[in-house]
Motif scaffolding. Structure first.
Motif, PDB file in Angstrom:
ATOM      1  N   ALA A 307      32.825  79.197  59.601  1.00 35.75           N
ATOM      2  CA  ALA A 307      31.428  79.295  60.045  1.00 35.75           C
ATOM      3  C   ALA A 307      31.051  78.196  61.022  1.00 35.75           C
ATOM      4  O   ALA A 307      29.872  77.909  61.214  1.00 35.75           O
ATOM      5  CB  ALA A 307      30.466  79.297  58.859  1.00 35.75           C
ATOM      6  N   TYR A 364      28.739  82.267  52.484  1.00 33.97           N
ATOM      7  CA  TYR A 364      28.702  83.005  53.751  1.00 33.97           C
ATOM      8  C   TYR A 364      27.846  84.268  53.630  1.00 33.97           C
ATOM      9  O   TYR A 364      28.361  85.383  53.558  1.00 33.97           O
ATOM     10  CB  TYR A 364      30.126  83.366  54.182  1.00 33.97           C
ATOM     11  N   ARG A 420      27.533  79.854  63.122  1.00 30.28           N
ATOM     12  CA  ARG A 420      27.578  80.669  61.898  1.00 30.28           C
ATOM     13  C   ARG A 420      27.286  82.140  62.220  1.00 30.28           C
ATOM     14  O   ARG A 420      27.925  83.052  61.668  1.00 30.28           O
ATOM     15  CB  ARG A 420      26.566  80.127  60.885  1.00 30.28           C
ATOM     16  N   ARG A 428      34.119  84.222  56.080  1.00 32.04           N
ATOM     17  CA  ARG A 428      34.646  84.447  54.729  1.00 32.04           C
ATOM     18  C   ARG A 428      36.151  84.702  54.781  1.00 32.04           C
ATOM     19  O   ARG A 428      36.914  84.200  53.942  1.00 32.04           O
ATOM     20  CB  ARG A 428      33.909  85.615  54.073  1.00 32.04           C
TER      21      ARG A 428
END
Length: 442
Positions: A307, A364, A420, A428
């Protein structure tokens, strides 16, 4: 990526296709990313080369308070650095203004131009733009600028200018296409307040085309129904020999007419090889591109956490955007893509980071763009809270981390929030990949 000799200005560009070189200049406040679908189509006939104009996308801004002539001359510097010589070019809206200005200043650079909409504003219209069209754009500590940005980009397809809420300002092609708005939002976040320089120079540019007796390459200016600049076709006045203005019905008809015109005048000489930058670029793998920076041939390849995106590498090292993050394309096999990139760059050791502590199901959350732009505020809120706690979702004294004031500065928050959002589901998958690698290595 290329570096302009003498100034050191960095220019990012996209390239696609085969055949003669075709230069493509995007509108403001966008980037060359808007041309990716069109480049794939036109790449059957041309080697399409689309630079990010200064201050947009990944290209460095021009110094001071540049005017349209500075952007035109910067484009000609880019042509020289690319080594593509005299070529045809396409530009949409402000991209067309830059191109026509460059053609007026250095006509020998171009074989032909195709332009999508050419603005000829009246003095009254220019006053309206000057007063409200280009407000300052800076990140705010709590992300309130994101609400304005989402709605400004969305409503520009409903009314033009974006702030004019009179019924007379309505556009016929209104939409609520979330993907289109999200792409424009991300490009504006890349540009930041530098958008004022590029967009402002276009709006202040002289509203004229070459005089009717000018000896200049041919040009087609066309605009489709629903484009607010279609009415400006009637304002162009007398044009040079070989110039044509045309109203068309649809965006597809505009693109088809432009392509046919460019093919007719574009020549058939193949695009010459283009030298790549020695310290930044993209490794082409089966299935996509991986963005890297650093010293090609360095022993160590440094990877970032899920992220996020790569930081500038330390001297003597390499870094990359993990697949699906930053400027790198997504890959199903993240580990395989990274190892193949390391091999291509000559790195012997890969520094795999540890996965962040916490529950991946909570670390996430979904970052898919939604109709009202709520994902932007979600990313911004996480960027703030992760400066206070680890993992970020545990807001308690037991999970407090030392505060770093720099991490809560709005530009730093914006970088983390944007990274992100770009990573999305890839964050993830990168976490899971790192957990597997670290588990295997003890």
């Amino acid at each position: 990526m290329l570096t302009i000799p003498g100034t050191g200005r960095r220019v990012h560009y996209r390239r696609c296709g085969r055949g003669p070189a075709l230069l493509m200049v995007h509108q403001s406040p966008r980037s060359s990313a808007e041309y990716e679908p069109l480049m794939r189509q036109w790449g059957e006939h041309f080697t399409c080369i689309a630079p990010d104009t200064p201050g947009f996308g990944l290209s460095d801004p021009l110094p001071g308070q540049p005017e349209i002539a500075d952007f035109a001359d910067a484009l000609c510097e880019t042509i020289d650095a690319l080594g593509i010589g005299c070529c045809p070019a396409y530009g949409f809206h402000s991209g067309g203004i830059i191109l026509v200005t460059a053609l007026k200043r250095q006509p020998h650079r171009f074989r032909a131009l195709a332009v999508g909409g050419y603005a000829i504003w009246s003095e009254a219209e220019m006053r309206i733009f000057g007063e409200r069209y280009l407000p300052e754009f800076h990140p705010a500590p709590y992300g309130e600028h994101l609400a304005w940005l989402w709605n400004r980009m969305l409503e520009q397809s409903w009314i033009f200018p974006w702030f004019d809420t009179r019924e007379e300002a309505r556009l016929p092609g209104a939409h609520a296409d979330v993907a289109r708005v999200a792409q424009a939002v991300m490009e504006m976040l890349e540009a930041g307040n530098a958008y004022q320089a590029g967009y402002g120079a276009v709006l202040r540019a002289p509203r004229d085309i070459p005089p009717a007796d000018a000896a200049v390459p041919p040009c087609l200016i066309s605009a489709y129904a629903g484009d607010p600049l279609q009415a400006h076709i009637d304002r162009l006045g007398p044009m040079p020999a070989g110039w044509e203005a045309r109203k068309v019905a649809t965006p597809a008809e505009h693109q088809d007419a432009s392509l046919a015109f460019l093919r007719r005048h574009g020549g058939d000489a193949p695009c010459p090889p283009i030298a790549e930058d020695a310290h930044e670029g993209w490794v082409a793998l089966q299935g996509g591109l991986i963005h890297w920076k650093g010293a090609r041939g360095a022993d160590r390849l440094v990877l970032h956490a899920p992220a996020s995106e790569m930081a500038d590498p330390e001297p003597g090292t390499l870094a990359l955007d993990v697949p699906g993050h930053g400027q790198s394309d997504p890959f199903d096999d993240l580990q395989g893509a990274i190892e193949a990139t390391a091999l291509a760059l000559g790195a012997e050791a890969i520094l795999w980071p540890a996965p962040p502590p916490g529950d991946p199901e909570r670390l996430y959350p979904d970052m898919t763009p939604d109709r009202f732009g709520a994902y932007l505020q979600r990313a911004w809120a996480i960027a703030r809270v992760e400066a206070f706690f680890a993992p970020w979702y545990e807001a308690s004294a037991a999970h407090a981390i030392p505060l770093d004031a720099a991490a809560l500065e709005p530009p730093a928050l914006q970088r983390r929030a944007r990274a992100r959002i770009v990573a999305g589901d890839a964050a993830r998958r990168w976490h899971d990949t790192l957990s597997t690698i670290k588990g295997e290595t003890g």
